[in-house]
Design a protein around this motif. Structure first.
Motif, PDB file in Angstrom:
ATOM      1  N   VAL A   1       0.830  -1.196   0.000  1.00 24.28           N
ATOM      2  CA  VAL A   1       0.000   0.000   0.000  1.00 24.28           C
ATOM      3  C   VAL A   1       0.871   1.254   0.000  1.00 24.28           C
ATOM      4  O   VAL A   1       0.608   2.212  -0.732  1.00 24.28           O
ATOM      5  CB  VAL A   1      -0.953   0.005   1.217  1.00 24.28           C
ATOM      6  N   ILE A   2       1.906   1.264   0.822  1.00 30.16           N
ATOM      7  CA  ILE A   2       2.820   2.415   0.876  1.00 30.16           C
ATOM      8  C   ILE A   2       3.508   2.610  -0.468  1.00 30.16           C
ATOM      9  O   ILE A   2       3.633   3.743  -0.963  1.00 30.16           O
ATOM     10  CB  ILE A   2       3.866   2.217   1.993  1.00 30.16           C
ATOM     11  N   ASP A   3       3.935   1.520  -1.094  1.00 29.31           N
ATOM     12  CA  ASP A   3       4.626   1.595  -2.376  1.00 29.31           C
ATOM     13  C   ASP A   3       3.727   2.167  -3.463  1.00 29.31           C
ATOM     14  O   ASP A   3       4.190   2.903  -4.347  1.00 29.31           O
ATOM     15  CB  ASP A   3       5.113   0.203  -2.776  1.00 29.31           C
ATOM     16  N   GLU A   4       2.438   1.846  -3.429  1.00 28.51           N
ATOM     17  CA  GLU A   4       1.510   2.282  -4.467  1.00 28.51           C
ATOM     18  C   GLU A   4       0.857   3.630  -4.170  1.00 28.51           C
ATOM     19  O   GLU A   4       0.200   4.199  -5.043  1.00 28.51           O
ATOM     20  CB  GLU A   4       0.425   1.225  -4.667  1.00 28.51           C
ATOM     21  N   THR A   5       1.041   4.138  -2.947  1.00 22.31           N
ATOM     22  CA  THR A   5       0.351   5.365  -2.542  1.00 22.31           C
ATOM     23  C   THR A   5       1.303   6.476  -2.143  1.00 22.31           C
ATOM     24  O   THR A   5       1.010   7.656  -2.340  1.00 22.31           O
ATOM     25  CB  THR A   5      -0.603   5.075  -1.352  1.00 22.31           C
ATOM     26  N   GLY A   6       2.446   6.110  -1.559  1.00 21.52           N
ATOM     27  CA  GLY A   6       3.358   7.114  -1.044  1.00 21.52           C
ATOM     28  C   GLY A   6       3.015   7.459   0.392  1.00 21.52           C
ATOM     29  O   GLY A   6       2.251   6.746   1.052  1.00 21.52           O
ATOM     30  N   PRO A   7       3.557   8.557   0.919  1.00 19.86           N
ATOM     31  CA  PRO A   7       3.270   8.946   2.307  1.00 19.86           C
ATOM     32  C   PRO A   7       1.781   9.116   2.596  1.00 19.86           C
ATOM     33  O   PRO A   7       1.350   8.961   3.735  1.00 19.86           O
ATOM     34  CB  PRO A   7       4.015  10.283   2.446  1.00 19.86           C
ATOM     35  N   ALA A   8       0.995   9.419   1.564  1.00 20.44           N
ATOM     36  CA  ALA A   8      -0.449   9.584   1.755  1.00 20.44           C
ATOM     37  C   ALA A   8      -1.143   8.284   2.144  1.00 20.44           C
ATOM     38  O   ALA A   8      -2.352   8.287   2.425  1.00 20.44           O
ATOM     39  CB  ALA A   8      -1.081  10.160   0.490  1.00 20.44           C
ATOM     40  N   ALA A   9      -0.397   7.168   2.189  1.00 20.30           N
ATOM     41  CA  ALA A   9      -0.970   5.914   2.691  1.00 20.30           C
ATOM     42  C   ALA A   9      -1.489   6.096   4.116  1.00 20.30           C
ATOM     43  O   ALA A   9      -2.404   5.384   4.550  1.00 20.30           O
ATOM     44  CB  ALA A   9       0.080   4.807   2.654  1.00 20.30           C
ATOM     45  N   ILE A  10      -0.921   7.057   4.833  1.00 25.59           N
ATOM     46  CA  ILE A  10      -1.409   7.373   6.183  1.00 25.59           C
ATOM     47  C   ILE A  10      -2.888   7.742   6.130  1.00 25.59           C
ATOM     48  O   ILE A  10      -3.683   7.301   6.963  1.00 25.59           O
ATOM     49  CB  ILE A  10      -0.590   8.533   6.791  1.00 25.59           C
ATOM     50  N   ILE A  11      -3.256   8.543   5.129  1.00 29.06           N
ATOM     51  CA  ILE A  11      -4.660   8.952   4.969  1.00 29.06           C
ATOM     52  C   ILE A  11      -5.525   7.753   4.603  1.00 29.06           C
ATOM     53  O   ILE A  11      -6.640   7.605   5.105  1.00 29.06           O
ATOM     54  CB  ILE A  11      -4.787  10.039   3.888  1.00 29.06           C
ATOM     55  N   SER A  12      -5.002   6.874   3.741  1.00 29.46           N
ATOM     56  CA  SER A  12      -5.755   5.680   3.337  1.00 29.46           C
ATOM     57  C   SER A  12      -6.084   4.810   4.541  1.00 29.46           C
ATOM     58  O   SER A  12      -7.223   4.354   4.709  1.00 29.46           O
ATOM     59  CB  SER A  12      -4.954   4.874   2.309  1.00 29.46           C
ATOM     60  N   PHE A  13      -5.090   4.588   5.402  1.00 31.49           N
ATOM     61  CA  PHE A  13      -5.311   3.765   6.591  1.00 31.49           C
ATOM     62  C   PHE A  13      -6.220   4.478   7.592  1.00 31.49           C
ATOM     63  O   PHE A  13      -7.009   3.837   8.295  1.00 31.49           O
ATOM     64  CB  PHE A  13      -3.981   3.399   7.238  1.00 31.49           C
ATOM     65  N   LEU A  14      -6.124   5.791   7.646  1.00 30.87           N
ATOM     66  CA  LEU A  14      -6.992   6.546   8.550  1.00 30.87           C
ATOM     67  C   LEU A  14      -8.447   6.442   8.109  1.00 30.87           C
ATOM     68  O   LEU A  14      -9.348   6.240   8.929  1.00 30.87           O
ATOM     69  CB  LEU A  14      -6.554   8.009   8.583  1.00 30.87           C
ATOM     70  N   LEU A  15      -8.697   6.557   6.810  1.00 33.58           N
ATOM     71  CA  LEU A  15     -10.058   6.446   6.282  1.00 33.58           C
ATOM     72  C   LEU A  15     -10.604   5.030   6.494  1.00 33.58           C
ATOM     73  O   LEU A  15     -11.743   4.855   6.929  1.00 33.58           O
ATOM     74  CB  LEU A  15     -10.073   6.798   4.793  1.00 33.58           C
ATOM     75  N   ALA A  16      -9.794   4.023   6.162  1.00 34.99           N
ATOM     76  CA  ALA A  16     -10.240   2.633   6.325  1.00 34.99           C
ATOM     77  C   ALA A  16     -10.480   2.304   7.791  1.00 34.99           C
ATOM     78  O   ALA A  16     -11.487   1.671   8.146  1.00 34.99           O
ATOM     79  CB  ALA A  16      -9.205   1.678   5.732  1.00 34.99           C
TER      80      ALA A  16
ATOM     81  N   PHE B   1      -2.296   1.725  16.519  1.00 40.81           N
ATOM     82  CA  PHE B   1      -1.415   0.668  16.040  1.00 40.81           C
ATOM     83  C   PHE B   1      -1.169   0.789  14.539  1.00 40.81           C
ATOM     84  O   PHE B   1      -0.036   0.687  14.062  1.00 40.81           O
ATOM     85  CB  PHE B   1      -1.994  -0.717  16.346  1.00 40.81           C
ATOM     86  N   TYR B   2      -2.251   0.985  13.788  1.00 46.51           N
ATOM     87  CA  TYR B   2      -2.117   1.043  12.340  1.00 46.51           C
ATOM     88  C   TYR B   2      -1.585   2.388  11.864  1.00 46.51           C
ATOM     89  O   TYR B   2      -0.504   2.476  11.273  1.00 46.51           O
ATOM     90  CB  TYR B   2      -3.476   0.758  11.681  1.00 46.51           C
ATOM     91  N   VAL B   3      -2.365   3.440  12.096  1.00 54.60           N
ATOM     92  CA  VAL B   3      -2.004   4.757  11.574  1.00 54.60           C
ATOM     93  C   VAL B   3      -0.703   5.242  12.207  1.00 54.60           C
ATOM     94  O   VAL B   3       0.174   5.793  11.519  1.00 54.60           O
ATOM     95  CB  VAL B   3      -3.140   5.765  11.819  1.00 54.60           C
ATOM     96  N   GLY B   4      -0.558   5.039  13.520  1.00 59.08           N
ATOM     97  CA  GLY B   4       0.657   5.476  14.197  1.00 59.08           C
ATOM     98  C   GLY B   4       1.898   4.770  13.686  1.00 59.08           C
ATOM     99  O   GLY B   4       2.924   5.401  13.418  1.00 59.08           O
ATOM    100  N   SER B   5       1.823   3.447  13.539  1.00 57.97           N
ATOM    101  CA  SER B   5       2.999   2.700  13.084  1.00 57.97           C
ATOM    102  C   SER B   5       3.315   2.992  11.623  1.00 57.97           C
ATOM    103  O   SER B   5       4.493   3.098  11.247  1.00 57.97           O
ATOM    104  CB  SER B   5       2.794   1.199  13.301  1.00 57.97           C
ATOM    105  N   ILE B   6       2.296   3.132  10.780  1.00 54.39           N
ATOM    106  CA  ILE B   6       2.527   3.464   9.370  1.00 54.39           C
ATOM    107  C   ILE B   6       3.157   4.853   9.261  1.00 54.39           C
ATOM    108  O   ILE B   6       4.059   5.094   8.441  1.00 54.39           O
ATOM    109  CB  ILE B   6       1.212   3.405   8.572  1.00 54.39           C
ATOM    110  N   PHE B   7       2.702   5.791  10.092  1.00 56.93           N
ATOM    111  CA  PHE B   7       3.285   7.136  10.108  1.00 56.93           C
ATOM    112  C   PHE B   7       4.776   7.071  10.416  1.00 56.93           C
ATOM    113  O   PHE B   7       5.594   7.719   9.749  1.00 56.93           O
ATOM    114  CB  PHE B   7       2.564   7.993  11.145  1.00 56.93           C
ATOM    115  N   LEU B   8       5.149   6.272  11.410  1.00 56.53           N
ATOM    116  CA  LEU B   8       6.564   6.164  11.786  1.00 56.53           C
ATOM    117  C   LEU B   8       7.383   5.487  10.696  1.00 56.53           C
ATOM    118  O   LEU B   8       8.527   5.877  10.436  1.00 56.53           O
ATOM    119  CB  LEU B   8       6.687   5.394  13.103  1.00 56.53           C
TER     120      LEU B   8
END
Length: 507
Positions: free
Chosen positions: A49-64, A257-264
């Motif tokens: 997901v990060i590879d296909e989205t970039g840093p904005a994957a944080i937003i994707s995980f936040l929405l989901a 767990f999800y958004v925080g760890s993906i952010f880091l």
């Protein structure tokens, strides 16, 4: 071991005896809810997901994550008000009619049977890296047998295994968050505070807004599993309080767990680093300088896989056990062991799991590929039916038993309808986007098969109904659902038929 005839239809004793045992404690329920969403998808799939989205994957995980939290709140409201064997199956049947219960029950069962097969293959792959001399299918078989034995013994053994599996996963993520935060703040030896990776390397959303919305689809799948706490409510010692606490704990902790760890991950390692796509957490720990990161994560992924296998067998067996109560599944699956375990229902899930594992090695590019794609949108279909059930059931509860609404959906009905619209939008996006169109088509085929099976069942029920206008056939839908049960025991018998109109058994 001898078996008895405790069944959902007859109202199994929730405290033991002939029915399902109330052996799950509060600590089990809390960790089941938390650990249910921390799977191999987070540790491995999030890198894609990060590879296909970039840093904005944080937003994707936040929405989901926000979407799943809303669904969990809706499910928690119903589970606290009416704890029932089968959870959302019972609520869909009561709120939407027989077709709703049948559809959501078998779709959910199909989802977890596939998870069992996929996780068995994934777990075997992890172990095979350490023991290359043992064939993959042998390792998969051993994992299936091990977790089948755990589930066959007692619900308490399932709870204990899931408690410790989940504890390990939660502890690992917590340590990762602490270490990652210390590094990002520049407090780690040799590190300096820097989060420039969030905007460098072609910007925050290098692939555009469309990629951010597209990534919501797999991200929702990563969160699937939190609802197991509601499914297990009927086997807990205090269903209302257990589900209420488990539901509340999911909200902040899962997002953390999800958004925080993906952010880091994205803040520490450049999102377009090839190692991120292969394993974001391993890449992050190696960047920090922790030796043995690969081995540690391999062990953690194996734990996550075993946890998903354990939860999958439990979920599939309990939902099919509930289906037997209204003739939506063969009544022979109703049989319980002396420990209150639906062993035949468990074996049904494992047998199909074994078949899928064999297919994975015999035909990985054809049949197994279809299986993988065929449940891509199934979780969304299930969640959509859960949301629709909550809207209708909430209005019934407000009319007939408002005192039972001790855990309420926020801003009802606005947030409920927003959740429904959001899930519909994600499903429509799957149709439009080329990358997810095949998953959607295969999932719709699965849905069509389930609806077709219900149509055949309803037709047979009408043919078998008395010609003198007696009780409704087993497959006949009802929209007048009658008064809601008002006690936890009665909640086990949630049904769109009133007490004066019993549903006949099929011969």
């Amino acid at each position: 071991m001898a078996e008895n005839n405790g069944s959902y239809e007859n109202g199994p004793d929730m405290t033991g005896g002939a029915g399902l045992r109330s052996e799950l404690k509060q600590r089990h329920m809390t960790l089941i809810a938390l650990g249910g969403v921390i799977g191999a998808g987070l540790f491995v799939g999030s890198g894609v997901v990060i590879d296909e989205t970039g840093p904005a994957a944080i937003i994707s995980f936040l929405l989901a994550g926000g979407l799943v939290v809303l669904v969990m709140r809706m499910l928690g409201e119903m589970a606290v008000a009416r704890p029932a064997v089968g959870s959302f199956y019972a609520y869909a049947r009561l709120a939407l009619g027989n077709w709703g219960g049948f559809t959501i029950g078998w779709l959910y069962w199909y989802f977890w049977v596939n998870v069992v097969a996929l996780e068995a293959v994934a777990g075997a792959s992890q172990i095979h890296a350490w023991l290359p001399g043992i064939p993959l299918w042998v390792v998969s078989l051993c994992l299936m047998v091990l977790l089948t034995g755990v589930n066959m013994f007692s619900v308490r053994s399932f709870g204990e295994f899931e408690y410790w599996f989940s504890s390990i996963k939660v502890a690992a993520i917590t340590v990762f968050l602490v270490v990652g935060l210390i590094f990002a703040l520049g407090l780690w030896p040799g590190a300096h505070a820097d989060v420039s990776n969030l905007t460098e390397h072609h910007g925050f959303a290098p692939h555009g807004v469309g990629a951010v919305l597209t990534a919501v689809i797999p991200a929702v799948g990563f969160f699937t599993g939190a609802e197991i706490a509601a499914l297990a409510a009927a086997e807990s010692k205090d269903p209302q309080r257990s589900v209420a606490r488990a539901t509340r704990s999911v909200v902040l902790r899962v997002l953390l767990f999800y958004v925080g760890s993906i952010f880091l991950v994205i803040a520490i390692v450049p999102w377009n680093d090839p190692s991120v796509a292969q394993g974001p957490y391993v890449a992050t720990l190696q960047h920090i300088g922790i030796s043995g990161a690969g081995t540690l994560m391999r062990v953690l992924i194996l734990v996550a896989v075993l946890s998903s296998l354990n939860a999958g067998l439990y979920s599939a067996s309990r939902i099919v056990f509930a289906l037997t109560g209204n003739n939506d599944a063969p009544r022979g699956l109703t049989k319980l062991s002396k420990r209150g375990v639906p062993r035949r229902a468990i074996l049904l899930a494992t047998v199909l799991g074994y078949v899928s594992v064999i297919i994975a090695y015999v035909s990985p590019d054809a049949v197994f590929s279809f299986i993988v794609h065929s449940y891509g949108a199934v979780a969304l279909f299930v969640y959509l039916l859960v949301a629709l059930s909550q809207v209708r059931l909430r209005r019934q509860l407000e009319r007939e038993d408002p005192g039972s609404l001790t855990l309420k959906m926020w801003c009802f009905p606005y947030l409920s309808w927003f959740t429904i619209a959001a899930m519909a939008a994600v499903i429509i996006a799957m149709v439009i986007l080329p990358s997810t169109r095949s998953d959607f088509a295969a999932s719709v085929l699965t849905l069509a098969v389930v609806l077709g099976a219900y149509g055949i069942r309803a037709y047979r029920g009408r043919r078998q109904a008395p010609a003198d206008g007696g009780p409704a056939a087993a497959g006949q839908d009802r929209t007048d659902n009658g008064p809601l049960p008002t006690s936890p025991t009665a909640a086990v018998e949630l049904s769109p038929l009133s007490a004066s109109e019993p549903e006949p058994r099929r011969p």
